[in-house]
Design a protein around this motif. Structure first.
Motif, short mmCIF file in Angstrom:
data_model
loop_
_atom_site.label_atom_id
_atom_site.label_comp_id
_atom_site.label_asym_id
_atom_site.label_seq_id
_atom_site.Cartn_x
_atom_site.Cartn_y
_atom_site.Cartn_z
N LEU A 333 0.84 -1.20 0.00
CA LEU A 333 0.00 0.00 0.00
C LEU A 333 0.87 1.24 0.00
O LEU A 333 1.80 1.35 0.80
CB LEU A 333 -0.91 0.00 1.24
CG LEU A 333 -2.08 -0.99 1.22
CD1 LEU A 333 -2.76 -1.01 2.57
CD2 LEU A 333 -3.07 -0.65 0.12
N PRO A 334 0.61 2.19 -0.90
CA PRO A 334 1.43 3.40 -0.91
C PRO A 334 1.24 4.21 0.36
O PRO A 334 0.20 4.12 1.03
CB PRO A 334 0.91 4.16 -2.14
CG PRO A 334 -0.47 3.63 -2.38
CD PRO A 334 -0.46 2.21 -1.90
N GLU A 335 2.24 5.00 0.68
CA GLU A 335 2.14 5.84 1.87
C GLU A 335 1.16 6.98 1.62
O GLU A 335 0.96 7.41 0.48
CB GLU A 335 3.52 6.40 2.21
CG GLU A 335 4.48 5.30 2.67
CD GLU A 335 5.89 5.84 2.92
OE1 GLU A 335 6.18 6.95 2.46
OE2 GLU A 335 6.68 5.14 3.57
N ASP A 336 0.53 7.47 2.69
CA ASP A 336 -0.38 8.59 2.56
C ASP A 336 0.36 9.80 1.99
O ASP A 336 1.56 9.99 2.24
CB ASP A 336 -0.96 8.99 3.93
CG ASP A 336 -1.95 7.94 4.44
OD1 ASP A 336 -2.37 7.10 3.61
OD2 ASP A 336 -2.28 7.98 5.63
N GLN A 337 -0.36 10.60 1.21
CA GLN A 337 0.26 11.81 0.65
C GLN A 337 0.73 12.76 1.74
O GLN A 337 1.72 13.47 1.60
CB GLN A 337 -0.72 12.53 -0.29
CG GLN A 337 -0.97 11.76 -1.58
CD GLN A 337 -1.87 12.53 -2.54
OE1 GLN A 337 -2.51 13.51 -2.15
NE2 GLN A 337 -1.89 12.12 -3.80
N ASP A 338 -0.01 12.75 2.85
CA ASP A 338 0.36 13.64 3.96
C ASP A 338 1.11 12.88 5.06
O ASP A 338 1.13 13.31 6.22
CB ASP A 338 -0.89 14.32 4.54
CG ASP A 338 -1.93 13.29 5.00
OD1 ASP A 338 -1.77 12.09 4.66
OD2 ASP A 338 -2.89 13.68 5.70
N ARG A 418 0.10 4.11 10.10
CA ARG A 418 -0.25 4.17 8.67
C ARG A 418 -0.14 5.58 8.12
O ARG A 418 -0.15 5.78 6.91
CB ARG A 418 -1.67 3.63 8.46
CG ARG A 418 -1.75 2.10 8.60
CD ARG A 418 -3.17 1.59 8.59
NE ARG A 418 -3.92 2.01 9.78
CZ ARG A 418 -5.08 1.51 10.15
NH1 ARG A 418 -5.66 0.57 9.41
NH2 ARG A 418 -5.69 1.92 11.23
N HIS A 419 -0.04 6.57 9.03
CA HIS A 419 0.13 7.98 8.60
C HIS A 419 1.58 8.42 8.71
O HIS A 419 1.88 9.60 8.56
CB HIS A 419 -0.76 8.90 9.44
CG HIS A 419 -2.21 8.56 9.36
ND1 HIS A 419 -3.10 8.77 10.40
CD2 HIS A 419 -2.93 7.98 8.36
CE1 HIS A 419 -4.30 8.34 10.04
NE2 HIS A 419 -4.22 7.86 8.81
N LEU A 420 2.48 7.45 8.97
CA LEU A 420 3.91 7.75 9.05
C LEU A 420 4.63 7.13 7.86
O LEU A 420 4.16 6.13 7.29
CB LEU A 420 4.50 7.17 10.35
CG LEU A 420 3.91 7.66 11.67
CD1 LEU A 420 4.46 6.83 12.82
CD2 LEU A 420 4.23 9.15 11.89
N THR A 421 5.75 7.71 7.47
CA THR A 421 6.53 7.10 6.39
C THR A 421 7.15 5.80 6.91
O THR A 421 7.58 5.74 8.07
CB THR A 421 7.66 8.03 5.90
OG1 THR A 421 8.54 8.30 6.98
CG2 THR A 421 7.10 9.33 5.36
N ARG A 422 7.16 4.77 6.07
CA ARG A 422 7.68 3.47 6.50
C ARG A 422 9.14 3.57 6.93
O ARG A 422 9.56 2.95 7.90
CB ARG A 422 7.54 2.45 5.36
CG ARG A 422 6.11 1.97 5.14
CD ARG A 422 6.09 0.84 4.11
NE ARG A 422 4.73 0.30 3.95
CZ ARG A 422 3.84 0.75 3.07
NH1 ARG A 422 4.15 1.77 2.30
NH2 ARG A 422 2.64 0.21 2.99
N LYS A 423 9.92 4.34 6.17
CA LYS A 423 11.35 4.43 6.46
C LYS A 423 11.59 5.00 7.85
O LYS A 423 12.38 4.46 8.65
CB LYS A 423 12.06 5.28 5.40
CG LYS A 423 13.57 5.29 5.58
CD LYS A 423 14.26 6.01 4.44
CE LYS A 423 15.76 5.99 4.62
NZ LYS A 423 16.48 6.67 3.53
#
Length: 565
Positions: A333-338, A418-423
């Motif tokens: 799943l792509p990361e949220d835009q925000d 889920r609202h944080l960047t995975r890295k």
């Protein structure tokens, strides 16, 4: 059967469209290759005309126009030289098109592997994925190169030869054109069968690579449990199937040439017979007949090549379809835009009404609630299959929860992961797993993976803290000793110490220790426990363990069963 045939054609068309998407980037080379192919064919077709003129210079016995013959030979030499240069340039263009396209496909495939969800990797054997990226792409390259070098030239040769023959004699040309479609019918019949066989061959090859990869990677386990005979039986079954598919694919593709050659000889005989009748009655000269026979040969030859190319292209398309299937797999799943980065993790972790299952019909974690305060040590215990490792996968967001939320503290507020960047999320955790992972490179390169800019002093300090420094110094080149994939000659305990050193160096705000000391002797474990105690001070820690010594210092002991606390 008709539906399967229709689906196969649709798949082929779709694969060709996808191939063209990659080829579009090299349109310039394709255009140059086509132009050069046209020049090469035109010059090759001009040579029979020159040969015919040279024959016509032999007027009768003792009456030979040597000046005319030498003039033709000079012209022929220049034409052959230009043809050779154009042929070389055309091959250069074709190689650039093919191998640049293959490079792009492999890059895309590897990029996709990097962003595939963990569930895809779990569901497919490593060997099968490797087979797609290596063996299938190589087969695709062979077919693509042959397509460019022979298909284009063959088509242009057919068109050019027809034009030249029409300019010399229309009736004889009609004889050639009427008989030739037999070649196309034969090639078409064979091509329909070869694609299916080559597709089965590709799949069997991938299955075989997967089995070999698995057996070689786990050879000690195979031998320890006496599984050699079963592994051999399994390999023999797949190998037999691969041999059967390969034999059928090769048989169908190999009968193409003799079948089309038979048709070509019929064409040649027809041209010779009709041309001889015209020559006897003065309709054409002997030189023109020689020219026509040469054209008949050149006209039918590409049909052999094209029919051979068609079978290779069938194989290439079957392999391309497999690699495109990998490239087009649904990514994670792509990361949220925000999505925001974790800048100041506090160490708070909260799981609220979390539900998760690998397979929809088999619930694993249901209504899971947990609140962890900064600096707390949480020991996770329970029987095998209760969800301990699954919980770690969810915390690291290797898998996403089906419902509920997992939140961590960031700048004095709780953020849903889920609202944080995975890295940034994964950088906030330090992981030491039961299964060690080391890559090919120096000891130092393996330690600084999480902190590439670390100084030598920091690396040595981390190694001393994890009690790895002493054995590293005994290695031939110390920290510059090169190890192969998965640690090579290092013991399991030494490999685990290097993984612990890696975490000691980066010291993230949260730690995950999954049986981190399982391969270490008791004496070293006591030292490591002290190092861990120092490292965990003020850091939120999740400790998956079975040993009492590992969990007795924990603040919270989480006993799990069937996905529940």
């Amino acid at each position: 059967m008709a539906k399967a045939e229709k689906n196969k054609r649709a798949t082929q068309k779709e694969t060709i469209r996808k191939v063209w998407q990659y080829l579009k980037a090299y349109r310039f080379y394709i255009i140059v290759s086509l132009v050069l192919a046209a020049v090469v064919v035109a010059l090759q077709l001009y040579i029979p005309i020159l040969t015919g003129r040279a024959i016509d210079c032999i007027l009768s016995k003792g009456n030979v126009d040597f000046d005319g013959i030498f003039a033709v030979l000079r012209t022929m030499g220049v034409v052959i030289l230009i043809t050779a240069v154009c042929q070389w340039l055309m091959n250069v263009c074709n190689n650039k098109i093919t191998y640049n396209t293959i490079r792009d496909v492999r890059e895309k495939a590897f990029e996709k592997i990097e962003i595939l969800p963990l569930k895809y990797v779990d569901a497919h054997s490593y060997g099968e994925i490797v087979s797609r990226v290596i063996a299938d792409v190589d087969q695709f390259a062979d077919g693509l190169l042959m397509g460019f070098t022979q298909f284009f030239t063959g088509v242009i040769t057919i068109l050019g030869t027809l034009l030249f023959m029409v300019s010399v004699n229309i009736p004889i040309t009609i004889v050639v054109v009427v008989v030739t479609p037999l070649s196309l019918l034969v090639a078409s019949f064979i091509a329909k069968n070869t694609f299916r066989m080559f597709q089965a061959q590709s799949e069997a090859r991938g299955e075989q690579t997967a089995l070999i990869d698995e057996m070689v990677g786990n050879q000690k386990v195979v031998q320890a449990f006496g599984h050699e005979d079963e592994a051999l039986e399994q390999f023999d079954e797949i190998n037999e199937r691969l041999a059967d598919c390969s034999l059928k694919a090769t048989f169908y593709s190999s009968i193409t040439n003799p079948a089309t050659r038979f048709v070509n000889n019929v064409v040649y005989a027809g041209v010779g017979f009709v041309g001889a009748l015209y020559a006897v009655h003065g309709g054409i000269t002997v030189g023109q007949l020689s020219c026509f026979l040469s054209y008949a040969n050149q006209y039918t030859k590409p049909f052999n090549e094209i029919s051979g190319v068609v079978t290779e292209l069938q194989n290439a398309l079957a392999c391309a379809a497999r690699i495109f299937a990998l490239i087009e797999e649904e990514p994670q799943l792509p990361e949220d835009q925000d999505a925001v980065s974790v800048t100041k993790p506090s160490g708070d972790v909260t799981l609220s009404h979390v539900e998760f299952s690998y397979v929809p019909e088999k619930p694993l974690i249901t209504d899971f609630n947990l609140s962890v305060k900064p600096g707390q040590r949480v020991a996770i215990v329970g029987p095998t299959g209760c969800g301990k490792t699954t919980l770690i996968n969810l915390l690291m967001r290797f898998y996403d929860v089906n419902s509920g939320t997992i939140a961590i503290g960031n700048e004095d507020k709780m953020e849903d992961i889920r609202h944080l960047t995975r890295k940034s999320l994964r950088t906030s955790y330090g992981m030491v797993l039961q299964e060690t992972w080391l890559r090919e490179g120096t000891i130092r390169e393996n330690i600084v993976m999480g902190k590439p800019d670390a100084t030598d002093e920091e690396v040595i300090a981390a190694a001393k803290a994890s009690h790895a420094h002493s054995f590293i110094k005994r290695l031939p080149n110390g920290y510059d000793t090169v190890i192969n994939e998965d640690g090579g000659s290092l013991s399991q305990g030494q490999k685990q110490l290097l993984c612990i050193t890696r975490v000691m160096l980066s010291l993230p705000p949260m730690l995950i220790l999954d049986e981190a000391t399982s391969s270490i002797d008791t004496r070293t474990e006591i030292r490591i426990q002290r190092a861990f105690a120092k490292m965990m001070k003020g850091r939120t820690s999740f400790i998956v363990a079975h040993r009492l010594s590992t969990i007795q210092e924990a603040d919270v002991i989480l006993v799990m069963k069937d996905g529940n606390i």
